[in-house]
Scaffold this motif. Structure first.
Motif, short mmCIF file in Angstrom:
data_model
loop_
_atom_site.label_atom_id
_atom_site.label_comp_id
_atom_site.label_asym_id
_atom_site.label_seq_id
_atom_site.Cartn_x
_atom_site.Cartn_y
_atom_site.Cartn_z
N PRO A 1 -0.89 -21.93 17.76
CA PRO A 1 -0.39 -21.51 18.98
C PRO A 1 -1.25 -22.09 20.04
O PRO A 1 -2.46 -22.44 19.99
N GLU A 2 -0.68 -22.17 21.23
CA GLU A 2 -1.44 -22.47 22.25
C GLU A 2 -2.21 -21.49 23.00
O GLU A 2 -1.58 -20.45 22.99
N ILE A 3 -3.49 -21.70 23.18
CA ILE A 3 -4.20 -20.66 23.79
C ILE A 3 -4.39 -20.74 25.35
O ILE A 3 -4.66 -22.02 25.97
N ARG A 4 -3.94 -19.67 26.01
CA ARG A 4 -3.92 -19.72 27.47
C ARG A 4 -4.89 -18.54 28.09
O ARG A 4 -4.80 -17.51 27.48
N GLN A 5 -5.55 -19.05 29.17
CA GLN A 5 -6.25 -18.12 29.67
C GLN A 5 -5.36 -17.45 30.77
O GLN A 5 -4.64 -17.73 31.54
N ALA A 6 -5.57 -15.99 30.51
CA ALA A 6 -4.79 -15.14 31.39
C ALA A 6 -5.60 -14.48 32.81
O ALA A 6 -6.89 -14.30 32.56
N THR A 7 -5.14 -14.45 33.83
CA THR A 7 -5.86 -13.73 34.79
C THR A 7 -4.91 -12.50 35.27
O THR A 7 -3.87 -12.13 34.93
N ILE A 8 -6.03 -11.41 35.73
CA ILE A 8 -5.14 -10.04 36.23
C ILE A 8 -4.40 -10.49 37.55
O ILE A 8 -5.06 -11.14 38.52
N PHE A 9 -3.19 -10.28 37.52
CA PHE A 9 -2.23 -10.57 38.77
C PHE A 9 -2.46 -9.35 39.70
O PHE A 9 -2.48 -9.36 41.09
N THR A 10 -2.25 -8.21 39.08
CA THR A 10 -2.38 -6.79 39.69
C THR A 10 -2.58 -5.60 38.99
O THR A 10 -2.67 -6.00 37.61
N ARG A 11 -2.96 -4.60 39.19
CA ARG A 11 -3.32 -3.42 38.57
C ARG A 11 -3.01 -2.09 39.68
O ARG A 11 -2.74 -2.22 40.63
N LEU A 12 -2.70 -1.07 38.81
CA LEU A 12 -2.41 0.07 39.44
C LEU A 12 -3.65 0.31 40.45
O LEU A 12 -4.61 0.70 40.03
N PRO A 13 -3.34 0.66 41.78
CA PRO A 13 -4.31 1.02 42.72
C PRO A 13 -5.21 2.03 42.52
O PRO A 13 -4.62 3.22 41.97
N ASP A 14 -6.34 2.38 43.04
CA ASP A 14 -7.14 3.44 42.71
C ASP A 14 -6.60 4.74 43.16
O ASP A 14 -6.47 5.96 42.88
N ARG A 15 -5.76 4.45 44.44
CA ARG A 15 -5.04 5.82 45.04
C ARG A 15 -3.99 6.43 44.26
O ARG A 15 -3.91 7.49 44.47
N PHE A 16 -3.56 5.73 43.17
CA PHE A 16 -2.67 6.42 42.29
C PHE A 16 -3.07 6.63 41.27
O PHE A 16 -2.42 7.35 40.32
N ARG A 17 -4.32 6.43 40.80
CA ARG A 17 -5.06 7.06 39.67
C ARG A 17 -5.46 8.60 39.91
O ARG A 17 -6.10 8.68 40.81
N GLN A 18 -5.02 9.36 38.93
CA GLN A 18 -5.44 10.83 39.03
C GLN A 18 -5.63 11.43 37.77
O GLN A 18 -4.91 12.19 36.99
N PRO A 19 -6.73 11.08 37.26
CA PRO A 19 -6.96 11.55 35.80
C PRO A 19 -7.26 13.01 35.70
O PRO A 19 -8.04 13.79 36.55
N ASP A 20 -6.62 13.69 34.96
CA ASP A 20 -6.33 15.04 34.61
C ASP A 20 -6.52 15.64 33.22
O ASP A 20 -5.43 15.09 32.66
#
Length: 183
Positions: free
Chosen positions: A7-26
């Motif tokens: 298999p071809e190995i590819r380097q992945a990069t983060i395109f986007t992530r859930l913004p902190d304003r939407f994170r609500q640990p409970d």
């Protein structure tokens, strides 16, 4: 796993992530209690669906949210409701069908940002924990998996047909072009 070719190995990069304003640990979140032993969960994203506009829609199970991620990676909360949305499928430019652990099959109108029941029971039984969702290619009707080990196909909006009972490891769907279901 056996690979006939390396298999071809590819380097992945983060395109986007859930913004902190939407994170609500409970830690009191009922989904967190049942699925994570009460550990705080700020989100659990599932059900990705690409829209023809280039946007990605995802569900957040513990907090009953549907998000849209635009092509530049910006997040927008489309709707939040008292449910546990999981799998989704686009069934029209303006409509997403959603499997919801609490409520069965739900319908999201994107332009109005409203979630309404589409099919909440099979005969007299309420759905319990509907999961994956597929649209049957020959009939354009939804099908979903439901515990304990059953799958259902929906011949029409008002009813559904149980296709398999006690099928082991029935998460995930695939369908053949000219057939109704396969696993």
């Amino acid at each position: 796993m056996i690979f006939l070719t390396q298999p071809e190995i590819r380097q992945a990069t983060i395109f986007t992530r859930l913004p902190d304003r939407f994170r609500q640990p409970d830690e009191r979140n009922p989904w967190s209690q049942a699925n994570r032993g009460g550990q705080p969960v700020d989100s659990f994203l599932e059900g990705p669906v690409w829209h023809p506009s280039g946007c990605l829609y995802v569900t957040d199970i513990p907090y009953g949210r549907i998000f849209r991620v635009d092509p530049s990676g910006d997040w927008e909360l489309i709707v939040q409701y008292p449910g546990e949305p999981n799998g989704m499928k686009l069934v029209g430019e303006d409509t997403l069908l959603i499997t919801d652990y609490r409520h069965g099959l739900m319908k999201l109108c994107l332009s109005e940002r409203t979630v309404t029941p589409w099919l909440s029971r099979r005969n007299s039984e309420s759905f319990r924990g509907v999961n994956d969702l597929t649209i049957l290619p020959t009939r354009g009707r939804p099908g979903c998996t439901i515990p304990p080990g059953a799958s259902t196909g929906c011949p029409g909006k008002e009813s559904s047909t149980c296709c398999w009972i006690t099928v082991p490891a029935r998460t995930g769907w695939c369908s053949r072009r000219m057939k109704t279901f396969c696993m």
